[in-house]
Design an enzyme around this catalytic site. Structure first.
Site, PDB file in Angstrom:
ATOM      1  N   TYR A 237       0.820  -1.217   0.000  1.00 49.24           N
ATOM      2  CA  TYR A 237       0.000   0.000   0.000  1.00 49.24           C
ATOM      3  C   TYR A 237       0.852   1.264   0.000  1.00 49.24           C
ATOM      4  CZ  TYR A 237      -2.896   3.703   2.109  1.00 49.24           C
ATOM      5  OH  TYR A 237      -3.507   4.902   2.399  1.00 49.24           O
ATOM      6  N   LYS A 241       1.648   3.946  -3.093  1.00 54.36           N
ATOM      7  CA  LYS A 241       1.228   5.344  -2.901  1.00 54.36           C
ATOM      8  C   LYS A 241       2.427   6.281  -3.060  1.00 54.36           C
ATOM      9  CE  LYS A 241      -2.415   6.812  -1.709  1.00 54.36           C
ATOM     10  NZ  LYS A 241      -3.536   7.326  -2.547  1.00 54.36           N
TER      11      LYS A 241
END
Length: 489
Positions: A237, A241
């Site tokens: 994640y 990002k």
């Protein structure tokens, strides 16, 4: 720089919101529709096959939520016509060029009309499939940027990231950009095109071997974690990002860009009412598990600080920063959190949860009150592993032996318990960087924005985002935990 009237800025503006069914996106849309009904139009991008499906998702997953009850009470029977006038659901997907919008006339209309673009779309699973996370969190960010560049009236692009793109950094973490290819570990540069190529090759290889889809998913999850940790990020994640931010900073050209980095987002503090939440967020899995009697220990480093920020404060900050950026304010990155100015530590949280569920025990499906103990706090992963071994792994091993001796009579019970223990161990591994996180998020840019807002904005009270105003004891015991019980448990 003067902010002037935020409500006046929002009047007659056309806004594109991606990831419109997401938690923050819904709160953002509701806020603006409530405080500035003269906004011209929202285009809400929803993952859907066609316009009919997008409209259904808008109705069921956005407007139909309890979040919109204040707006429903305000408009009554006319809410449907108000929403129809102000909101256009757009079927699409940021994983594709032009956001996957197939209707060419609608696309042209959007490029003509849009003033502001907000990218809330993301997959937030720590161990998401690498191909999925790369498509949404990294390449999706670039697709949104390219779409925004085609909007002739564009005033700013707001990209909602996460403060934890910092990885496992400790100390004071500054509001600074990530430059293209910059890794956190080792000398090797990150080549996003190479990552994209590797993902495709990995999937092709697995499919050639006729690997079942479930195993492909597992392999791609492991591959994401492997690539993230190679470059110094703890999970897929935050790695994807961070790469998304790199693309935005590198390719923004003259487009006014804003990157918002919230910390752990919790339930609403005040608006549209206290305690609204959707889904189990980072710290909430512990709170919910504890309240149900399933969590009996807490893992926390002695120097760990919990950085939590209510969702409506995040949205207020996004709106104020958006207006400031559109008026040529130079800052482009904002940390939105509480650890620098008003920290809460995990021992405080432990105390708040114990007090709440002692006084208001959760009622299970059988109608019985669940009694909870104080629980124990483990200050290291080695203590956690020892605790798990004594409490679960040794009894599980005994059950396995007993099961073999009785010709697998208890195989189903053993399988279920074994799966649960493995899940707990995997979650502990994924959450480890956060329960032992020793960073403090500097929010100098956010503080400057608060000062500008207080001095030059006419609606400071409507758009409050000062974490100093939060009484954590009152918020957790009277707002956040009751919200979790009502909407999640």
């Amino acid at each position: 720089m003067e902010l002037g009237s935020i409500l006046q800025f929002l009047e007659n503006k056309t806004i594109l919101v991606t990831g419109a069914t997401g938690y923050l996106a819904k709160i953002f849309v509701e806020k603006i529709l409530r405080v500035q009904p003269n906004v011209k139009r929202f285009y809400l991008l929803l993952r859907a096959a066609d316009a009919k499906s997008a409209t259904e998702r808008l109705r069921d997953e956005v407007i139909g939520k309890d979040l919109f009850r204040v707006l429903r009470e305000k408009h009554g029977a006319s809410l449907h016509s108000f929403i129809s006038e102000k909101v256009t659901p757009v079927p699409g997907d940021i994983s594709y060029e032009d956001l996957g919008v197939k209707d060419s006339s609608l696309k042209d209309e959007m490029w003509r009309e849009i003033d502001v673009v907000l990218n809330f779309a993301a997959t937030t699973n720590f161990d998401e499939r690498y191909d999925v996370a790369l498509g949404i969190n990294t390449l999706g960010a670039l697709h949104v940027l390219n779409f925004a560049k085609k909007c002739v009236k564009i005033k700013t692009l707001v990209h909602v990231s996460t403060a934890y793109v910092c990885g496992e950094d400790a100390g004071l973490i500054l509001e600074q950009p990530y430059h293209m290819g910059m890794a956190k570990r080792g000398d090797e540069k990150i080549d996003i095109n190479f990552e994209k190529k590797m993902v495709q090759e990995k999937i092709n290889e697995l499919k050639l071997q006729d690997v079942p889809e479930k195993e492909i998913t597992s392999a791609m999850k492991d591959f994401g974690i492997e690539r993230a940790r190679l470059f110094g990020w703890p999970n897929t994640y935050v790695f994807t990002k961070a790469m998304g931010e790199m693309l935005l900073v590198n390719f923004k050209d003259s487009l006014p860009l804003l990157i918002i980095r919230p910390t752990m987002v919790a339930s609403t503090y005040k608006e549209p009412f206290p305690g609204w939440i959707e889904g189990v967020r980072t710290i909430d899995s512990v709170i919910v598990g504890y309240g149900k009697g399933r969590v009996t220990c807490f893992i926390s480093g002695p120097r760990s600080t919990l950085d939590v920020i209510p969702a409506d404060m995040v949205v207020n900050a996004i709106i104020v920063a958006m207006v400031a950026r559109a008026k040529q304010h130079s800052e482009i990155i904002y940390h939105l959190g509480s650890s620098f100015r008003n920290p809460v530590n995990i021992s405080n949280l432990h105390d708040f949860i114990f007090r709440y569920f002692s006084e208001h025990p959760w009622i299970n499906k059988e109608g019985e009150s669940v009694k909870i103990g104080k629980g124990i706090v483990l200050s290291s992963m080695s203590k956690f592993y020892t605790y798990m071994a004594i409490r679960f792994l040794l009894p599980l091993k005994a059950l396995q032996l007993f099961n073999i001796l009785l010709f697998k009579k208890y195989q189903d019970v053993y399988t279920v318990l074994d799966r649960r223990v493995k899940l707990v161990m995997r979650l502990a591994d994924l959450y480890k960087p956060y329960v032992f996180f020793e960073g403090i998020f500097d929010d100098l840019n956010s503080e400057k924005l608060r000062i500008i807002s207080k001095e030059t904005c006419q609606e400071t009270d409507i758009f409050d985002f000062d974490p100093m105003n939060i009484d954590w004891e009152d918020y957790m015991i009277n707002v956040h935990i009751p919200g979790l019980v009502k909407y999640v448990m």
